[in-house]
Design a protein around this motif. Structure first.
Motif, PDB file in Angstrom:
ATOM      1  N   LYS A   1      59.845  30.356  27.712  1.00 47.80           N
ATOM      2  CA  LYS A   1      59.189  30.185  26.406  1.00 47.80           C
ATOM      3  C   LYS A   1      58.450  31.088  25.842  1.00 47.80           C
ATOM      4  CE  LYS A   1      60.618  25.494  26.966  1.00 47.80           C
ATOM      5  NZ  LYS A   1      61.341  25.187  26.154  1.00 47.80           N
TER       6      LYS A   1
ATOM      7  N   TRP B   1      56.150  30.678  18.966  1.00 49.77           N
ATOM      8  CA  TRP B   1      56.842  29.951  17.866  1.00 49.77           C
ATOM      9  C   TRP B   1      58.153  29.681  17.900  1.00 49.77           C
ATOM     10  CZ3 TRP B   1      54.856  34.942  14.917  1.00 49.77           C
ATOM     11  CH2 TRP B   1      53.712  34.830  14.578  1.00 49.77           C
ATOM     12  N   GLY B   2      58.450  29.273  19.176  1.00 55.40           N
ATOM     13  CA  GLY B   2      60.131  28.939  19.465  1.00 55.40           C
ATOM     14  C   GLY B   2      61.156  30.064  19.386  1.00 55.40           C
TER      15      GLY B   2
ATOM     16  N   ASP C   1      62.557  31.783  21.415  1.00 53.22           N
ATOM     17  CA  ASP C   1      63.448  31.602  22.435  1.00 53.22           C
ATOM     18  C   ASP C   1      64.602  30.573  21.998  1.00 53.22           C
ATOM     19  OD1 ASP C   1      61.230  29.953  22.638  1.00 53.22           O
ATOM     20  OD2 ASP C   1      62.223  29.023  24.376  1.00 53.22           O
ATOM     21  N   LEU C   2      64.137  29.653  21.183  1.00 60.80           N
ATOM     22  CA  LEU C   2      65.189  28.778  20.674  1.00 60.80           C
ATOM     23  C   LEU C   2      66.188  29.255  19.583  1.00 60.80           C
ATOM     24  CD1 LEU C   2      62.652  25.468  20.267  1.00 60.80           C
ATOM     25  CD2 LEU C   2      64.494  26.006  22.085  1.00 60.80           C
ATOM     26  N   SER C   3      65.584  30.410  18.972  1.00 61.96           N
ATOM     27  CA  SER C   3      66.526  30.919  17.919  1.00 61.96           C
ATOM     28  C   SER C   3      67.872  31.469  18.676  1.00 61.96           C
ATOM     29  CB  SER C   3      65.888  32.179  17.289  1.00 61.96           C
ATOM     30  OG  SER C   3      65.619  33.266  18.155  1.00 61.96           O
TER      31      SER C   3
ATOM     32  N   LYS D   1      69.286  30.458  21.150  1.00 60.38           N
ATOM     33  CA  LYS D   1      70.076  28.996  21.605  1.00 60.38           C
ATOM     34  C   LYS D   1      70.804  28.688  20.164  1.00 60.38           C
ATOM     35  CE  LYS D   1      69.027  24.559  23.871  1.00 60.38           C
ATOM     36  NZ  LYS D   1      67.957  23.474  24.131  1.00 60.38           N
ATOM     37  N   TYR D   2      70.342  28.650  19.006  1.00 64.59           N
ATOM     38  CA  TYR D   2      70.882  27.858  17.835  1.00 64.59           C
ATOM     39  C   TYR D   2      71.969  28.962  17.095  1.00 64.59           C
ATOM     40  CZ  TYR D   2      67.709  24.052  19.003  1.00 64.59           C
ATOM     41  OH  TYR D   2      67.582  22.935  19.662  1.00 64.59           O
TER      42      TYR D   2
ATOM     43  N   THR E   1      73.847  17.301  28.995  1.00 69.10           N
ATOM     44  CA  THR E   1      73.079  18.855  29.561  1.00 69.10           C
ATOM     45  C   THR E   1      73.843  19.808  29.842  1.00 69.10           C
ATOM     46  OG1 THR E   1      73.657  17.751  31.645  1.00 69.10           O
ATOM     47  CG2 THR E   1      71.340  17.108  30.552  1.00 69.10           C
TER      48      THR E   1
ATOM     49  N   TRP F   1      75.912  19.974  26.164  1.00 70.40           N
ATOM     50  CA  TRP F   1      75.114  19.967  25.046  1.00 70.40           C
ATOM     51  C   TRP F   1      75.962  20.885  23.735  1.00 70.40           C
ATOM     52  CZ3 TRP F   1      72.665  24.087  22.453  1.00 70.40           C
ATOM     53  CH2 TRP F   1      71.668  23.908  21.475  1.00 70.40           C
TER      54      TRP F   1
END
Length: 172
Positions: free
Chosen positions: A6, A9-10, A12-14, A16-17, A69, A73
């Motif tokens: 983690k 500001w997220g 790490d999610l960028s 993923k997307y 999952t 996903w």
């Protein structure tokens, strides 16, 4: 697929997307190559409607039963993207949806406080609990429509007074 810790500001999610962004760009290029006349053919619309409905039903079922999952996903999301993309091809031009798209930034920024005020006013006028208004379909649709109308009025005021707030140039 690679575990990333983690980050603030997220960020790490960028990662993923990014795959969704890539799929969106690819879809856009493919859609530009499709001849719109072929899409508007009555037989094509019927078959595309069936594909869109099936895709959206599969997407809903996978999500509803929690089969999202791991790799599922991403697959579930892509099935949803396919359904929505085909639906948008079928709809093609719709003045109401185009207008809502144009005012969507104002709706995003303003709907929260506006809908709370509309719910409160409605509950006072009708002398009923605001929880009933939130859970009753008729009242909820009414609240949404009034909120969108107010957001539309706000958009018109913003366009006339401070158009730069929604990415428009000044008319001066």
């Amino acid at each position: 697929f690679i575990p990333i810790p983690k980050l603030f500001w997220g960020i790490d999610l960028s990662f993923k997307y990014m795959a969704f962004y890539a799929v969106g760009v690819s879809s856009q290029k493919i859609l530009k190559k499709i001849n719109v006349n072929n899409v508007n053919n009555r037989n094509n619309k019927a078959s595309q409607s069936i594909i869109a409905i099936i895709s959206l039903i599969i997407n809903f079922c996978l999500s509803y039963y929690g089969l999202t999952t791991g790799i599922m996903w991403f697959i579930t999301a892509q099935i949803g993207v396919i359904g929505v993309t085909i639906s948008s091809l079928i709809i093609n031009k719709n003045r109401l949806l185009e207008y809502l798209g144009k005012i969507s930034l104002i709706i995003l920024c303003m709907h929260g406080p506006i809908y709370r005020i509309v719910i409160k006013i409605t509950s006072v006028i009708l002398n009923i609990n605001s929880d009933i208004i939130r859970t009753n379909l008729f009242y909820a649709v009414f609240i949404v429509l009034v909120t969108i109308l107010i957001c539309s009025a706000v958009y018109n005021i913003v366009i006339r007074t401070v158009p730069w707030m929604v990415g428009k140039k000044n008319n001066i």
